[in-house]
Design an enzyme around this catalytic site. Structure first.
Site, PDB file in Angstrom:
ATOM      1  N   ASP A  55       0.841  -1.179   0.000  1.00 53.74           N
ATOM      2  CA  ASP A  55       0.000   0.000   0.000  1.00 53.74           C
ATOM      3  C   ASP A  55       0.877   1.228   0.000  1.00 53.74           C
ATOM      4  OD1 ASP A  55      -1.743   1.997   0.366  1.00 53.74           O
ATOM      5  OD2 ASP A  55      -2.508   1.325   2.295  1.00 53.74           O
ATOM      6  N   ASP A 252      -3.430   4.607  -5.444  1.00 56.57           N
ATOM      7  CA  ASP A 252      -3.490   3.854  -4.196  1.00 56.57           C
ATOM      8  C   ASP A 252      -3.487   2.355  -4.456  1.00 56.57           C
ATOM      9  OD1 ASP A 252      -3.818   2.975  -1.629  1.00 56.57           O
ATOM     10  OD2 ASP A 252      -5.917   3.563  -1.474  1.00 56.57           O
TER      11      ASP A 252
END
Ligand SMILES: *[C@@H]1O[C@H](CO)[C@@H](O)[C@H](O)[C@H]1NC(C)=O
Ligand SMILES: *[C@@H]1O[C@H](CO)[C@@H](O)[C@H](O)[C@H]1NC(C)=O
Length: 399
Positions: A55, A252
């Protein structure tokens, strides 16, 4: 003469760790059906393997909690159990940094011995404490830096435990601080077939030297990297403008699918519907995702249907200069287990994202995506992400 050579070789040996200024990991997981990507990190003394989510947007790296969590995936080992020496104190520089990154108040009066924090994600939010432990990294020279990471606080209601164990953002700066990488650069390559690789450091041999489209990191939204505002269009002729005005866009990789604002979402469904009118695809209900189509025969793979869809163009404007990223159909559709094709772009307004649009992992498949925090830019280049060229699965071989 021999002494001279011995000296030269000794010097080379000293320099060797500096030459390999990147760390590469094999990536596991897929967009569908798993919905997550992770690397295996060996942590502790003796080192045990744990899963770490990829992430690039998260300021805190997570590790598994030691209370029952409703997690569909657990590490290959027992849950991580910290000892007292793993606690990062509130006054520690790393705690100061985490609080700053999360825009939280740094108040050590209540619990000076530990570093509490709260983190919110698209899918859920969680509270935790900051810990530090030894990480065995897959470098040619044995490297075991002490790195800080988040650990969900026991006692939180079950279910608050993050399903996705997240990380990488702060990892990069810690690796640089400890001299393991020379540049604050992180990148990933997610294969359309699942798996891929993740790398830290700018001089990775995974990165091609040319052909990369670079976008300046125009601004920071919270802790996310963003190249600024973009318009979304369906097909190269821009026949179907999907977003009416430039929209705030965030990269993201911790989010599986792409999320757009509800007006963009409605226009997108409509536009895709128009382009499919003359095809054999018909809208159908499927539990996999909200918008799906069936064909005459059950669809077996993306290759069967991708030609029926048009590519999407994501155009970023920077003054007079425009940079366009093409999102090919295979990076916004999936084939469900029921043999339907579904739209991998979802309604961000349902998640309370407001004006923010998230470019999720699905859109980044078969691309090397580079987040360069030194020159403040994001790079994007098509690549096959199958396997790590010239590398054995380093992590696996160390277990
Ligand atoms: C990127 O660099 C800035 C300083 O220029 C720093 O404050 C920030 O924490 C860095 N971001 C990451 C994810 O390392
Ligand atoms: C998207 O979500 C918003 C907020 O929940 C809702 O009002 C809207 O109808 C949704 N749009 C579509 C096309 O489903």
């Amino acid at each position: 003469m021999a002494t001279l050579w011995a000296l030269v070789i000794a010097h080379l040996l000293v320099l060797l760790p500096l030459l390999q200024a990147s760390v590469e990991f094999e990536l596991h997981g897929n967009v569908y059906p798993d919905g997550y990507f992770y690397v295996v990190m060996n942590v502790g003394e003796p080192a045990k393997p744990y899963f770490l989510d990829v992430d690039t947007g998260s300021p805190v790296t997570w590790l598994e909690c030691d209370f029952p969590c409703q997690s569909p995936k657990h590490g290959p080992n027992d849950m991580y159990k910290p000892g007292p020496s793993n606690m990062v104190s509130c006054e520690d520089d790393r705690c100061v940094t985490v609080h700053k990154d999360l825009r939280a108040v740094h108040d050590c009066s209540k619990n000076p011995d530990r570093c509490d924090y709260k983190v919110g994600y698209v899918e859920e939010s969680s509270t935790g404490v900051l810990l530090a432990d030894k990480f065995s990294l897959p470098t040619s020279i044995e490297t075991r830096p002490n790195l800080a990471f988040g650990w969900p606080r026991s006692g939180d209601p079950v279910g608050r435990c993050p399903r996705h164990l997240r990380g990488t953002g702060d990892f990069t700066s810690q690796l640089k601080q400890q001299g393991i990488i020379t540049e604050n650069v992180v990148g990933h390559c997610i294969s359309i077939h699942g798996g891929g690789f993740l790398f830290f450091g700018g001089d990775s041999n995974m990165v091609p030297t040319s052909g990369i489209t670079w976008l300046p990191m125009a601004q920071r939204i919270g802790t996310y990297y963003t190249p600024g505002e973009a318009t979304l269009n369906l097909n190269v002729q821009q026949e179907y403008p999907v977003s009416m005005k430039p929209m705030r866009t965030i990269f993201d990789s911790g989010t599986t699918y792409t999320y757009v604002h509800m007006t963009t979402y409605a226009r997108l469904i409509n536009a895709v519907g128009i382009t499919l009118q003359s095809s054999t695809l018909k809208r159908v209900y499927d539990t996999a995702l909200p918008v799906c189509w069936k064909d005459i025969e059950p669809i077996r793979s993306i290759d069967d249907v991708k030609n029926k869809f048009q590519p999407l163009d994501l155009t970023f404007g920077h003054g007079d200069k425009q940079v366009t990223l093409e999102i090919p159909p295979e990076n916004y559709i999936i084939v469900s287990e029921s043999g339907n094709v579904c739209l991998g772009i979802l309604n961000g307004s349902e998640k309370g994202l407001q004006e923010q649009n998230l470019i999720g992992g699905i859109a980044m498949q078969n691309h090397i995506v580079i987040y360069d925090n030194e020159s403040k830019q994001i790079g994007w280049v098509r690549s096959s992400c199958d396997g790590m060229p010239g590398h054995a699965p380093l992590i696996g071989s160390r277990l």
